[in-house]
Design a protein around this motif. Sequence first.
Motif, PDB file in Angstrom:
ATOM      1  N   ALA A  75     -10.531  18.819  12.717  1.00  0.00           N
ATOM      2  CA  ALA A  75     -10.182  19.393  14.015  1.00  0.00           C
ATOM      3  C   ALA A  75      -8.673  19.455  14.201  1.00  0.00           C
ATOM      4  CB  ALA A  75     -10.828  18.579  15.133  1.00  0.00           C
ATOM      5  N   ALA A  76      -7.969  18.427  13.705  1.00  0.00           N
ATOM      6  CA  ALA A  76      -6.515  18.422  13.796  1.00  0.00           C
ATOM      7  C   ALA A  76      -5.913  19.598  13.038  1.00  0.00           C
ATOM      8  CB  ALA A  76      -5.967  17.107  13.254  1.00  0.00           C
ATOM      9  N   ALA A  77      -6.387  19.823  11.820  1.00  0.00           N
ATOM     10  CA  ALA A  77      -5.873  20.940  11.018  1.00  0.00           C
ATOM     11  C   ALA A  77      -6.125  22.267  11.722  1.00  0.00           C
ATOM     12  CB  ALA A  77      -6.531  20.932   9.647  1.00  0.00           C
ATOM     13  N   ASP A  78      -7.287  22.404  12.329  1.00  0.00           N
ATOM     14  CA  ASP A  78      -7.629  23.642  13.026  1.00  0.00           C
ATOM     15  C   ASP A  78      -6.752  23.823  14.258  1.00  0.00           C
ATOM     16  OD1 ASP A  78      -8.971  26.013  13.409  1.00  0.00           O
ATOM     17  OD2 ASP A  78     -10.817  25.098  14.153  1.00  0.00           O
ATOM     18  N   ALA A  79      -6.527  22.744  15.011  1.00  0.00           N
ATOM     19  CA  ALA A  79      -5.697  22.828  16.211  1.00  0.00           C
ATOM     20  C   ALA A  79      -4.257  23.186  15.869  1.00  0.00           C
ATOM     21  CB  ALA A  79      -5.747  21.508  16.982  1.00  0.00           C
ATOM     22  N   ILE A  80      -3.740  22.604  14.782  1.00  0.00           N
ATOM     23  CA  ILE A  80      -2.369  22.928  14.361  1.00  0.00           C
ATOM     24  C   ILE A  80      -2.270  24.388  13.955  1.00  0.00           C
ATOM     25  CG2 ILE A  80      -0.606  22.440  12.620  1.00  0.00           C
ATOM     26  CD1 ILE A  80      -1.731  19.525  12.600  1.00  0.00           C
ATOM     27  N   ALA A  81      -3.245  24.855  13.184  1.00  0.00           N
ATOM     28  CA  ALA A  81      -3.229  26.257  12.757  1.00  0.00           C
ATOM     29  C   ALA A  81      -3.311  27.198  13.954  1.00  0.00           C
ATOM     30  CB  ALA A  81      -4.390  26.512  11.802  1.00  0.00           C
ATOM     31  N   ALA A  82      -4.124  26.840  14.941  1.00  0.00           N
ATOM     32  CA  ALA A  82      -4.300  27.701  16.110  1.00  0.00           C
ATOM     33  C   ALA A  82      -3.097  27.685  17.038  1.00  0.00           C
ATOM     34  CB  ALA A  82      -5.553  27.283  16.880  1.00  0.00           C
ATOM     35  N   SER A  83      -2.283  26.629  16.955  1.00  0.00           N
ATOM     36  CA  SER A  83      -1.154  26.494  17.885  1.00  0.00           C
ATOM     37  C   SER A  83      -0.046  27.504  17.624  1.00  0.00           C
ATOM     38  CB  SER A  83      -0.573  25.083  17.793  1.00  0.00           C
ATOM     39  OG  SER A  83       0.165  24.918  16.579  1.00  0.00           O
ATOM     40  N   GLY A  84       0.102  27.929  16.368  1.00  0.00           N
ATOM     41  CA  GLY A  84       1.195  28.825  16.021  1.00  0.00           C
ATOM     42  C   GLY A  84       2.535  28.127  15.875  1.00  0.00           C
ATOM     43  N   GLU A  85       2.540  26.790  15.938  1.00  0.00           N
ATOM     44  CA  GLU A  85       3.777  26.017  15.824  1.00  0.00           C
ATOM     45  C   GLU A  85       3.663  25.036  14.666  1.00  0.00           C
ATOM     46  OE1 GLU A  85       6.478  26.417  17.610  1.00  0.00           O
ATOM     47  OE2 GLU A  85       5.691  27.864  19.062  1.00  0.00           O
ATOM     48  N   ALA A  86       4.813  24.665  14.097  1.00  0.00           N
ATOM     49  CA  ALA A  86       4.826  23.699  12.998  1.00  0.00           C
ATOM     50  C   ALA A  86       5.230  22.307  13.455  1.00  0.00           C
ATOM     51  CB  ALA A  86       5.772  24.165  11.899  1.00  0.00           C
ATOM     52  N   ASP A  87       6.010  22.234  14.524  1.00  0.00           N
ATOM     53  CA  ASP A  87       6.488  20.961  15.060  1.00  0.00           C
ATOM     54  C   ASP A  87       5.929  20.804  16.462  1.00  0.00           C
ATOM     55  OD1 ASP A  87       8.060  20.650  12.734  1.00  0.00           O
ATOM     56  OD2 ASP A  87       9.635  21.879  13.645  1.00  0.00           O
ATOM     57  N   LEU A  88       5.079  19.812  16.651  1.00  0.00           N
ATOM     58  CA  LEU A  88       4.381  19.706  17.937  1.00  0.00           C
ATOM     59  C   LEU A  88       3.817  18.314  18.139  1.00  0.00           C
ATOM     60  CD1 LEU A  88       1.181  19.936  16.888  1.00  0.00           C
ATOM     61  CD2 LEU A  88       1.760  22.330  16.769  1.00  0.00           C
ATOM     62  N   VAL A  89       3.108  18.147  19.243  1.00  0.00           N
ATOM     63  CA  VAL A  89       2.419  16.901  19.574  1.00  0.00           C
ATOM     64  C   VAL A  89       0.927  17.134  19.418  1.00  0.00           C
ATOM     65  CG1 VAL A  89       1.927  15.203  21.375  1.00  0.00           C
ATOM     66  CG2 VAL A  89       4.214  16.212  21.198  1.00  0.00           C
ATOM     67  N   LEU A  90       0.266  16.199  18.751  1.00  0.00           N
ATOM     68  CA  LEU A  90      -1.182  16.277  18.554  1.00  0.00           C
ATOM     69  C   LEU A  90      -1.818  15.095  19.272  1.00  0.00           C
ATOM     70  CD1 LEU A  90      -3.478  17.798  17.006  1.00  0.00           C
ATOM     71  CD2 LEU A  90      -3.121  16.157  15.151  1.00  0.00           C
ATOM     72  N   HIS A 103     -24.302  11.432  23.702  1.00  0.00           N
ATOM     73  CA  HIS A 103     -23.550  12.288  22.785  1.00  0.00           C
ATOM     74  C   HIS A 103     -22.074  12.271  23.171  1.00  0.00           C
ATOM     75  CE1 HIS A 103     -27.295  13.774  21.121  1.00  0.00           C
ATOM     76  NE2 HIS A 103     -27.720  14.059  22.339  1.00  0.00           N
ATOM     77  N   PRO A 104     -21.266  11.458  22.484  1.00  0.00           N
ATOM     78  CA  PRO A 104     -19.824  11.469  22.746  1.00  0.00           C
ATOM     79  C   PRO A 104     -19.223  12.848  22.460  1.00  0.00           C
ATOM     80  CG  PRO A 104     -20.460   9.569  21.430  1.00  0.00           C
ATOM     81  CD  PRO A 104     -21.639  10.480  21.460  1.00  0.00           C
ATOM     82  N   ALA A 105     -18.074  13.081  23.060  1.00  0.00           N
ATOM     83  CA  ALA A 105     -17.366  14.342  22.859  1.00  0.00           C
ATOM     84  C   ALA A 105     -15.983  14.045  22.292  1.00  0.00           C
ATOM     85  CB  ALA A 105     -17.245  15.106  24.175  1.00  0.00           C
ATOM     86  N   GLY A 106     -15.552  14.867  21.343  1.00  0.00           N
ATOM     87  CA  GLY A 106     -14.249  14.669  20.732  1.00  0.00           C
ATOM     88  C   GLY A 106     -13.432  15.943  20.740  1.00  0.00           C
ATOM     89  N   PHE A 107     -12.116  15.793  20.890  1.00  0.00           N
ATOM     90  CA  PHE A 107     -11.223  16.939  20.978  1.00  0.00           C
ATOM     91  C   PHE A 107      -9.919  16.657  20.241  1.00  0.00           C
ATOM     92  CE2 PHE A 107     -13.822  16.603  24.752  1.00  0.00           C
ATOM     93  CZ  PHE A 107     -14.345  17.868  24.919  1.00  0.00           C
ATOM     94  N   ALA A 108      -9.343  17.706  19.678  1.00  0.00           N
ATOM     95  CA  ALA A 108      -7.979  17.678  19.163  1.00  0.00           C
ATOM     96  C   ALA A 108      -7.181  18.689  19.962  1.00  0.00           C
ATOM     97  CB  ALA A 108      -7.946  18.027  17.675  1.00  0.00           C
ATOM     98  N   LEU A 109      -6.089  18.244  20.553  1.00  0.00           N
ATOM     99  CA  LEU A 109      -5.272  19.103  21.407  1.00  0.00           C
ATOM    100  C   LEU A 109      -3.860  19.172  20.837  1.00  0.00           C
ATOM    101  CD1 LEU A 109      -7.084  16.956  23.322  1.00  0.00           C
ATOM    102  CD2 LEU A 109      -6.385  18.588  25.056  1.00  0.00           C
ATOM    103  N   ALA A 110      -3.350  20.366  20.664  1.00  0.00           N
ATOM    104  CA  ALA A 110      -1.986  20.567  20.188  1.00  0.00           C
ATOM    105  C   ALA A 110      -1.125  21.034  21.352  1.00  0.00           C
ATOM    106  CB  ALA A 110      -1.951  21.593  19.059  1.00  0.00           C
ATOM    107  N   SER A 111       0.022  20.384  21.531  1.00  0.00           N
ATOM    108  CA  SER A 111       0.923  20.709  22.635  1.00  0.00           C
ATOM    109  C   SER A 111       2.347  20.866  22.118  1.00  0.00           C
ATOM    110  CB  SER A 111       0.904  19.609  23.701  1.00  0.00           C
ATOM    111  OG  SER A 111      -0.393  19.412  24.213  1.00  0.00           O
ATOM    112  N   ALA A 112       3.131  21.643  22.862  1.00  0.00           N
ATOM    113  CA  ALA A 112       4.550  21.800  22.528  1.00  0.00           C
ATOM    114  C   ALA A 112       5.278  20.479  22.761  1.00  0.00           C
ATOM    115  CB  ALA A 112       5.167  22.898  23.384  1.00  0.00           C
TER     116      ALA A 112
END
Length: 279
Positions: A75-90, A103-112
């Motif tokens: 999920a992290a790799a996908d979030a980074i790819a979708a962000s369009g940025e190389a340097d960010l906060v995950l 059923h737990p829920a999990g998320f990866a969020l990429a932010s500037a």
Amino acid sequence: MTLLSVVELGRGRVPVDTPVLYADDEGVLRGRAVFETLRVYGGTPFRLAEHLGRLAGSAVRVDLPEPDPAAFAAAAADAIAASGEADLVLRFLWTAGREGGSHPAGFALASALPPGLEELRARGLRLAVVEWAPGALAGAKSTSYAANMAAQAAAQRRGADDALLVDPAGVVLEAPTANVWWREGDRLLTPALDLPILAGITRAVLVEHAPAAGYEIEEGVFRLERLAAADEVFLSSSVREVMPVTAIDGAPVAGGAPGEAAQALQRALRAAAGYPLRS
């Protein structure tokens, strides 16, 4: 920080303006959720395995099932790819899910990255002392972080950038989202932590690299007056990295300028990330 992309485990990419949590999610209702924050340098998450280990440790502390590290890494790799940025906060979020569900829920969020970090590093942080009594969840990165944010807000109302947390006896603890360090000659002092999970990954990197930079580390129980008399003070965290402190409660620290250890360890941290400081 501006949210750039969201990936939900088992669902994939989700538009950033799409709701992803139910109103009866236990993370929303009761704070029964955990998170982990890390930097991404040049498209590569820094110390990903260690951060996923901390996420799992936090989950155990609040009686959540351990998250699947492979699923979060994907999920992290996908979030980074979708962000369009190389340097960010995950950021990873792992929540118990809907009330009464299983059923737990999990998320990866990429932010500037927050703006102005390098300008703040050059100027140094102004801290305000806030009395603090750690709660039962101090050993988990749970989303019950309101008390931390309240301490930070109290410091900002006093004209500071962040809070320096001390217990009622005046013992130095940490900052709301960072570990605390100070220098006495060639020794670096930092509060001892009862639970390993309280030691941030960035803190571990500094412990690893400080000897090569010429500094001996001492962990212990230290009172505020000792920190106030230090040769320099700084904080460490995943997002801000190594951030000098130049004033506490309006009084300059070590002449009010960033110190040598903070600068040396910031360089060491960036080198460890394979992302040296630009000249």
